[in-house]
Design a protein around this motif. Structure first.
Motif: not given
Length: 362
Positions: A4-8, A18-21, A141-146, A322-328
């Motif tokens: 998956y790719i995340g864009v933030m 942009i993060a690739l996970i 915020p939406l990141v706490p679940a991640f 630097d990449w945690i939100e894009a990962m989320a």
């Protein structure tokens, strides 16, 4: 196992992360890419955060430009990693928040996911916040679940602190449901102030602030805002904390610009640590992510306010801050496609768990 790719692009509007996970039982960061935000697009997106003329047309044009920029960055990442679009299950696109007013029952992110699908040939999951708001939640915020999935510890009481334009906390206590909320301004006021007075987009390392002197009267005025006294769940944005808000509190005070910057840094540190002390007084460890993790002066003030607690970056837990939100948002795309809830009612106050995101098939 799937990719998956995340864009933030966050409140700072400096560029797109942009993060690739790889998502299996655990989330693994495989690659990253950053693409700067063109000055003209940054100015337009910032302008859309406030009421103005011809907003609908300007918003539509801006989101097309945002999607085109995101597609270019994704293409560059795929080329760098020698991957084909067909190998990516989905893009999780947060888009750009231009309004966030949950008390008025709406939140708006733009980024034209339909165009992003056309430009990349990859399915896109977008519009993550509005379902939570529709269910009575804050949408942020939406990141706490991640954070909970990534950083929970079997025995340690941890707080994950994200400092972007705004700051938010995720409270991770063994065998308890994750809690979280926005604390207030992170970098947003400091960035705006240094841009006004020094022409810089941010205060590197907090050096300008560190050379200033704290203005107690201003700090008292700023800290008196009702938002800081409210308990979570709560969220905020530029609608509240902006230069007009700061100028209002500066009225009648004669304070040097560098001293204002020092005071804004103190406000960020104080609002975070006060919130944390009330919500999780026995916290043992604070792991910081986002741009604020690079502000040495801010990190020092956080540690000073939390002398019995370890304050460090998420790098100490193995993840680049630097990449945690894009990962989320890549992870939230995975959750949507798998039918898993992405919100946490204990964080947003929604009426229940909800699957977040709208799917745009390739």
């Amino acid at each position: 196992m799937a990719l998956y790719i995340g864009v933030m692009s966050g409140t700072s509007l400096d560029g797109l992360d942009i993060a690739l996970i790889e998502q299996a039982q655990r989330t693994k960061l495989l690659a990253t890419h950053y693409i700067p935000m063109p000055d003209a697009l940054r100015s337009e997106l910032l302008g859309l955060c406030s009421p103005g003329a011809d907003e609908i047309a300007r918003s539509a044009e801006a989101e097309n430009r945002w999607a085109t920029l995101a597609a270019a960055g994704i293409s560059q990442l795929l080329q760098k990693e020698k991957l084909d679009a067909s190998q990516i299950r989905a893009i999780g696109s947060h888009g750009q928040t231009i309004r966030h007013e949950p008390l008025r029952r709406f939140t708006t992110q733009i980024g034209n996911p339909a165009l992003l699908v056309e430009l990349t040939g990859i399915a896109v999951v977008a519009d993550f916040r509005r379902r939570d708001v529709a269910a009575g939640g804050q949408g942020a915020p939406l990141v706490p679940a991640f954070h909970d999935a990534l950083f929970s510890h079997p025995s340690r009481r941890r707080a994950i602190l994200n400092i972007g334009g705004f700051s938010n906390l995720s409270l991770l206590v063994p065998e308890q449901e994750v809690r979280g909320f926005d604390c207030g301004p992170g970098n947003v006021l400091m960035d705006a102030w240094i841009l006004r007075h020094a022409g810089k987009h941010y205060d590197s390392g907090g050096q300008w602030a560190a050379g200033g002197t704290l203005a107690p009267q201003l700090l008292e005025r700023l800290s008196d805002d009702p938002f800081f006294k409210a308990k979570g769940p709560k969220s905020t944005g530029r609608e509240l904390f902006n230069l007009d808000w700061l100028d209002h509190h500066l009225n009648g005070l004669q304070i040097a610009p560098q001293d204002v910057q020092r005071t804004l840094l103190e406000l960020t540190a104080l609002s975070i640590t006060d919130s944390l002390k009330h919500a999780l007084p026995q916290v043992e460890e604070v792991l910081v992510c986002g741009g604020g993790a690079h502000n040495d002066a801010l990190m020092a003030r956080l540690q000073a306010y939390l002398p019995g607690c370890l304050v460090g970056s998420t790098r100490e837990a193995g993840i680049d801050p630097d990449w945690i939100e894009a990962m989320a948002f890549a992870w939230l795309a995975y959750c949507c496609l798998e039918g898993l809830p992405g919100n946490r009612p204990s964080v947003t106050a929604a009426k229940g768990s909800r699957i977040l995101g709208a799917i745009y098939p390739a």
